[in-house]
Design a protein around this motif. Structure first.
Motif, PDB file in Angstrom:
ATOM      1  N   SER A  46       0.829  -1.217  -0.043  1.00  0.00           N
ATOM      2  CA  SER A  46       0.151   0.091   0.000  1.00  0.00           C
ATOM      3  C   SER A  46       0.767   1.346   0.090  1.00  0.00           C
ATOM      4  CB  SER A  46      -0.872  -0.014   1.374  1.00  0.00           C
ATOM      5  OG  SER A  46      -0.076   0.102   2.732  1.00  0.00           O
ATOM      6  N   ALA A  47       0.315   2.372  -0.292  1.00  0.00           N
ATOM      7  CA  ALA A  47       1.097   3.542  -0.168  1.00  0.00           C
ATOM      8  C   ALA A  47       1.455   3.943   0.984  1.00  0.00           C
ATOM      9  CB  ALA A  47       0.190   4.701  -0.815  1.00  0.00           C
ATOM     10  N   LEU A  48       0.704   3.567   2.201  1.00  0.00           N
ATOM     11  CA  LEU A  48       1.184   3.741   3.579  1.00  0.00           C
ATOM     12  C   LEU A  48       2.424   3.225   3.727  1.00  0.00           C
ATOM     13  CD1 LEU A  48      -1.998   4.261   3.467  1.00  0.00           C
ATOM     14  CD2 LEU A  48      -1.885   3.505   5.988  1.00  0.00           C
ATOM     15  N   THR A  49       2.516   1.936   3.342  1.00  0.00           N
ATOM     16  CA  THR A  49       3.854   1.093   3.379  1.00  0.00           C
ATOM     17  C   THR A  49       4.828   1.724   2.863  1.00  0.00           C
ATOM     18  OG1 THR A  49       2.509  -1.049   3.677  1.00  0.00           O
ATOM     19  CG2 THR A  49       5.004  -0.967   3.327  1.00  0.00           C
ATOM     20  N   VAL A  50       4.575   2.310   1.546  1.00  0.00           N
ATOM     21  CA  VAL A  50       5.750   2.844   0.863  1.00  0.00           C
ATOM     22  C   VAL A  50       6.148   4.074   1.405  1.00  0.00           C
ATOM     23  CG1 VAL A  50       6.366   3.627  -1.453  1.00  0.00           C
ATOM     24  CG2 VAL A  50       4.925   1.471  -1.214  1.00  0.00           C
ATOM     25  N   ALA A 169       6.106  -2.223   9.996  1.00  0.00           N
ATOM     26  CA  ALA A 169       7.039  -3.346   9.556  1.00  0.00           C
ATOM     27  C   ALA A 169       6.543  -4.506   9.815  1.00  0.00           C
ATOM     28  CB  ALA A 169       8.418  -3.135  10.096  1.00  0.00           C
ATOM     29  N   SER A 170       6.524  -5.056  10.872  1.00  0.00           N
ATOM     30  CA  SER A 170       5.893  -6.311  11.518  1.00  0.00           C
ATOM     31  C   SER A 170       4.569  -6.743  10.782  1.00  0.00           C
ATOM     32  CB  SER A 170       5.743  -6.368  13.028  1.00  0.00           C
ATOM     33  OG  SER A 170       7.025  -6.089  13.457  1.00  0.00           O
ATOM     34  N   VAL A 171       3.515  -5.901  11.086  1.00  0.00           N
ATOM     35  CA  VAL A 171       2.281  -6.536  10.451  1.00  0.00           C
ATOM     36  C   VAL A 171       2.372  -6.348   8.906  1.00  0.00           C
ATOM     37  CG1 VAL A 171       1.191  -5.651  12.408  1.00  0.00           C
ATOM     38  CG2 VAL A 171       1.385  -4.200  10.635  1.00  0.00           C
ATOM     39  N   VAL A 172       3.224  -5.552   8.360  1.00  0.00           N
ATOM     40  CA  VAL A 172       3.030  -5.342   6.707  1.00  0.00           C
ATOM     41  C   VAL A 172       3.960  -6.790   6.351  1.00  0.00           C
ATOM     42  CG1 VAL A 172       4.410  -4.402   4.710  1.00  0.00           C
ATOM     43  CG2 VAL A 172       2.921  -2.791   6.449  1.00  0.00           C
ATOM     44  N   LEU A 173       4.916  -7.297   6.898  1.00  0.00           N
ATOM     45  CA  LEU A 173       5.731  -8.312   6.611  1.00  0.00           C
ATOM     46  C   LEU A 173       4.793  -9.450   6.484  1.00  0.00           C
ATOM     47  CD1 LEU A 173       8.511 -10.150   6.151  1.00  0.00           C
ATOM     48  CD2 LEU A 173       8.540 -10.029   8.416  1.00  0.00           C
ATOM     49  N   PHE A 174       4.068  -9.708   7.669  1.00  0.00           N
ATOM     50  CA  PHE A 174       3.138 -10.904   7.747  1.00  0.00           C
ATOM     51  C   PHE A 174       2.068 -10.950   7.076  1.00  0.00           C
ATOM     52  CE2 PHE A 174       6.163 -11.661  11.239  1.00  0.00           C
ATOM     53  CZ  PHE A 174       6.452 -12.937  11.087  1.00  0.00           C
ATOM     54  N   GLY A 175       1.500  -9.526   6.762  1.00  0.00           N
ATOM     55  CA  GLY A 175       0.266  -9.523   5.841  1.00  0.00           C
ATOM     56  C   GLY A 175       0.393  -9.697   4.399  1.00  0.00           C
ATOM     57  N   THR A 176       1.913  -9.390   4.099  1.00  0.00           N
ATOM     58  CA  THR A 176       2.128  -9.579   2.692  1.00  0.00           C
ATOM     59  C   THR A 176       2.273 -10.971   2.544  1.00  0.00           C
ATOM     60  OG1 THR A 176       3.335  -7.631   2.571  1.00  0.00           O
ATOM     61  CG2 THR A 176       3.864  -9.065   0.984  1.00  0.00           C
ATOM     62  N   LEU A 177       2.876 -11.707   3.289  1.00  0.00           N
ATOM     63  CA  LEU A 177       3.155 -13.220   3.183  1.00  0.00           C
ATOM     64  C   LEU A 177       1.733 -13.963   3.100  1.00  0.00           C
ATOM     65  CD1 LEU A 177       4.769 -15.770   3.457  1.00  0.00           C
ATOM     66  CD2 LEU A 177       4.593 -15.782   6.148  1.00  0.00           C
TER      67      LEU A 177
END
Length: 339
Positions: A46-50, A169-177
């Motif tokens: 998402s744009a938020l992560t970027v 960073a943690s939730v984005v990593l596992f959410g992407t998985l």
């Protein structure tokens, strides 16, 4: 030249937040553009992560040498603009959507949110030795709606920026998985398309990731998943009020810390339920909402130092991993039980 300087100085005195807000908005715009490029779209970032990544890079590569003139505006972006973004987030949901979920979906969402928050705070403190803020932010991101939930909770508990960044960073990593794992699991879980949509919406971290998983299976799964997910997002409101009450008790205050932006979010949901907003207007407001949240993320990244993240070590990631396993396994058990 002296005349120009004499004219510009009063402007900055009247609006000291202008340089910082302009910088944060600019980074938010870059994040919006980058998130739509073909390379990043395939990862469903998402744009938020970027935005927080761009902010982290700029803030750390500058070595803290940014002008102090940016500080007031970056602070405003992290507070007022973030609150406005959370309020407008309500345009994504209506009470009709909540009703469409039905009793099983509502019960599932309630159980998932409550159990994930409880497990995250308890295990984060007891098993991983994390401070309360880091454990709570990571748990909220996993339980409700990823980065947006982390940002909303941040406005109530006021942690250090570094703790927000590591939670995101943690939730984005596992959410992407999840984007890759869930479609691979689908043939082996014994769930039909609608039930798998229920499972996806109740357990995948962010709305964009839910859309990605649901679309990989089919329209029936995608529709069910998005509705259940957005109903889960609505549970952010009682969580924020509960946290406001706890903050008041912890601080010895008589009056509860009222997260007014949560009421604004609920008001926008009500408006979206009662009024038919023209499609073009709604699309523009949703784009503005994404920009506001990306701007807030960029500002948070700018003030986060990687040295502080390294000091936390791998423990937040381990907590996020535990919650990921709970959402996948425990969520599946709950779906089968309620089904």
């Amino acid at each position: 030249m002296a005349y120009v300087e004499s004219r510009s100085a009063p402007v900055l005195q009247r609006v000291p937040w202008l340089p910082g807000v302009a910088l944060a908005v600019g980074l938010g715009v870059v994040a919006l553009w980058a998130s739509e490029t073909a390379w990043l779209r395939q990862w469903h970032l998402s744009a938020l992560t970027v935005a927080i990544v761009i902010g982290l890079l700029l803030g750390n590569l500058s070595g803290g040498r940014l002008s102090p003139a940016f500080t007031p505006g970056l602070a405003l972006a992290q507070r007022q603009l973030l609150r406005a973004g959370v309020v407008l987030y309500g345009l994504r949901l209506s009470f009709q959507d909540v009703a469409a979920v039905g009793a099983p979906g509502l019960v599932l969402d309630l159980l998932i949110v409550a159990s994930t928050l409880g497990l995250g705070v308890w295990a984060g403190r007891r098993w991983f030795g994390l401070d309360r803020d880091t454990a709570l932010l990571t748990a909220a991101g996993s339980a409700i709606c990823g980065a947006a939930a982390v940002l909303a909770v941040e406005r109530v508990i006021r942690p250090e920026p570094g703790k927000v960044a590591i939670a995101v960073a943690s939730v984005v990593l596992f959410g992407t998985l999840n984007i890759f794992l869930y479609p691979a699991l689908y043939p082996h879980l014994g769930l039909d398309a609608a039930a798998f949509g229920l499972y996806t919406g109740a357990t995948v971290h962010e709305v964009a990731q839910v859309v990605a998983v649901g679309s990989a299976i089919g329209p029936e799964t995608a529709d069910a998943a998005v509705v259940v997910k957005l109903t889960r997002v609505l549970m952010l409101v009682p969580v924020l009020f509960l946290l406001g009450w706890r903050e008041a008790r912890a601080g010895g205050q008589r009056a509860m810390v009222v997260p007014w932006f949560a009421l604004g979010f609920l008001g926008v949901v009500a408006l979206n339920s009662l009024v038919t907003i023209p499609a073009a207007t709604k699309s523009a407001l949703l784009a503005l909402d994404t920009l506001l949240l990306a701007t807030a993320m960029a500002a948070l990244g700018m003030e986060t130092r990687l040295s502080r993240l390294r000091a936390l070590g791998p423990r937040p990631l381990l907590l996020a991993g535990l919650l990921f396993l709970w959402l996948c396994g425990g969520g599946y058990v709950l779906v089968r039980w309620l089904g």
